[in-house]
Design a protein around this motif. Structure first.
Motif, mmCIF file in Angstrom:
data_model
loop_
_atom_site.group_PDB
_atom_site.id
_atom_site.type_symbol
_atom_site.label_atom_id
_atom_site.label_comp_id
_atom_site.label_asym_id
_atom_site.label_seq_id
_atom_site.Cartn_x
_atom_site.Cartn_y
_atom_site.Cartn_z
ATOM 1 N N ALA A 133 0.828 -1.208 0.000
ATOM 2 C CA ALA A 133 0.000 0.000 0.000
ATOM 3 C C ALA A 133 0.861 1.256 0.000
ATOM 4 C CB ALA A 133 -0.925 -0.012 1.213
ATOM 5 N N ALA A 134 1.957 1.235 0.771
ATOM 6 C CA ALA A 134 2.851 2.397 0.773
ATOM 7 C C ALA A 134 3.516 2.581 -0.586
ATOM 8 C CB ALA A 134 3.918 2.223 1.863
ATOM 9 N N GLY A 135 3.871 1.467 -1.235
ATOM 10 C CA GLY A 135 4.468 1.564 -2.562
ATOM 11 C C GLY A 135 3.508 2.162 -3.578
ATOM 12 N N ARG A 167 0.209 5.815 -9.867
ATOM 13 C CA ARG A 167 -0.416 4.956 -8.860
ATOM 14 C C ARG A 167 -1.197 3.815 -9.480
ATOM 15 N NH1 ARG A 167 -2.550 9.447 -4.432
ATOM 16 N NH2 ARG A 167 -0.462 10.122 -3.767
ATOM 17 N N ARG A 168 -1.760 4.045 -10.654
ATOM 18 C CA ARG A 168 -2.513 2.959 -11.288
ATOM 19 C C ARG A 168 -1.575 1.809 -11.643
ATOM 20 N NH1 ARG A 168 -3.508 1.148 -16.157
ATOM 21 N NH2 ARG A 168 -2.143 2.722 -17.060
ATOM 22 N N ARG A 169 -0.432 2.118 -12.256
ATOM 23 C CA ARG A 169 0.533 1.063 -12.563
ATOM 24 C C ARG A 169 1.107 0.459 -11.291
ATOM 25 N NH1 ARG A 169 4.080 3.281 -17.753
ATOM 26 N NH2 ARG A 169 2.320 3.378 -19.219
ATOM 27 N N GLY A 170 1.301 1.291 -10.281
ATOM 28 C CA GLY A 170 1.770 0.764 -9.003
ATOM 29 C C GLY A 170 0.775 -0.213 -8.400
ATOM 30 N N ILE A 205 -1.427 -2.026 -10.096
ATOM 31 C CA ILE A 205 -1.387 -3.253 -10.896
ATOM 32 C C ILE A 205 -0.205 -4.118 -10.481
ATOM 33 C CG2 ILE A 205 -1.063 -4.166 -13.222
ATOM 34 C CD1 ILE A 205 -2.595 -1.754 -14.283
ATOM 35 N N GLY A 206 0.974 -3.500 -10.344
ATOM 36 C CA GLY A 206 2.153 -4.259 -9.951
ATOM 37 C C GLY A 206 2.012 -4.862 -8.565
ATOM 38 N N GLY A 219 1.728 -8.806 -7.715
ATOM 39 C CA GLY A 219 2.708 -9.375 -6.804
ATOM 40 C C GLY A 219 2.053 -10.151 -5.673
ATOM 41 N N VAL A 220 0.961 -9.605 -5.129
ATOM 42 C CA VAL A 220 0.234 -10.304 -4.072
ATOM 43 C C VAL A 220 -0.362 -11.605 -4.610
ATOM 44 C CG1 VAL A 220 -1.797 -10.177 -2.572
ATOM 45 C CG2 VAL A 220 -0.245 -8.237 -2.741
#
Length: 197
Positions: free
Chosen positions: A5-7, A14-17, A19-20, A24-25
């Motif tokens: 969430a911090a990342g 933020r949208r690409r973040g 998705i990544g 990853g989860v």
């Protein structure tokens, strides 16, 4: 989860973040499920002599039952969040999906309007508060998911179906103020007979 969430919060995009992070989860949940399955075989292969493998396997399955269910729920939720973040993006595929859905719902609304349906103040209210209505749908879905006793992957998928239906209804009821096109003036006929001619 807090680091993810911090990342996302500190990411430039933020949208690409999102998705990544969600992918990853999902991969982490897949690996954790695989580790639990492999460890079960390892555990059963290293039982002391005379121990019942069936009983030991039943005990192991009972101990990790809720963990497996949680892994599935988190994995499916992460995949759904990744798909949602992708579909709100500017990619050609996302735009095509959104356009197809919007045009289909618009065509259905036009058919209903041609048969006498009038949205009136409801349509204007939905158009004015469209973003808030969408946020409310997502908040209600999140509350239902977090307060559900022992949610499963099927529960997550049904919540997604209900959310999509809610957004479709919102789009159907969205009517711009003065959305009906003005009636064009009647064409004038030039060169008509003169009065008293």
């Amino acid at each position: 989860m807090l680091i993810a969430a911090a990342g996302v919060f500190t990411a430039v995009n933020r949208r690409r973040g999102l998705i990544g992070a969600t992918l990853g989860v999902a991969v982490a949940m897949l690996l954790l499920g695989a580790v639990l399955t492999v460890f079960r075989s390892f555990y059963l292969d290293h039982l002391p002599p005379g121990a019942s493998q069936a009983a030991a396997g039943a005990i192991y399955d009972a101990l990790i039952r809720f963990l497996r269910a949680g892994i599935r729920v988190v994995g499916v939720t992460a995949l759904v969040a990744a798909a949602g973040a992708f579909l709100i993006g500017p990619s050609r595929a996302a735009v095509a999906v959104r356009s197809a859905c919007s045009s289909s719902i618009g065509a259905l609304r036009e058919v209903a309007t041609s048969h006498g349906m009038r949205l009136g103040p409801v349509g204007r209210f939905v158009h004015r508060c469209k973003r808030w209505i969408g946020a409310a749908i997502l908040v209600v879905a999140a509350v239902v998911l977090t307060t559900w006793n022992y949610p499963t992957a099927v529960v997550v998928l049904w919540i997604v179906v209900v959310v999509l239906a809610g957004f479709a209804i919102r789009e159907f009821l969205d009517s711009e103020p003065g959305g009906s096109p003005p009636v064009p003036p009647a064409p004038t006929v030039e060169g008509g007979p003169s009065a008293g001619g």
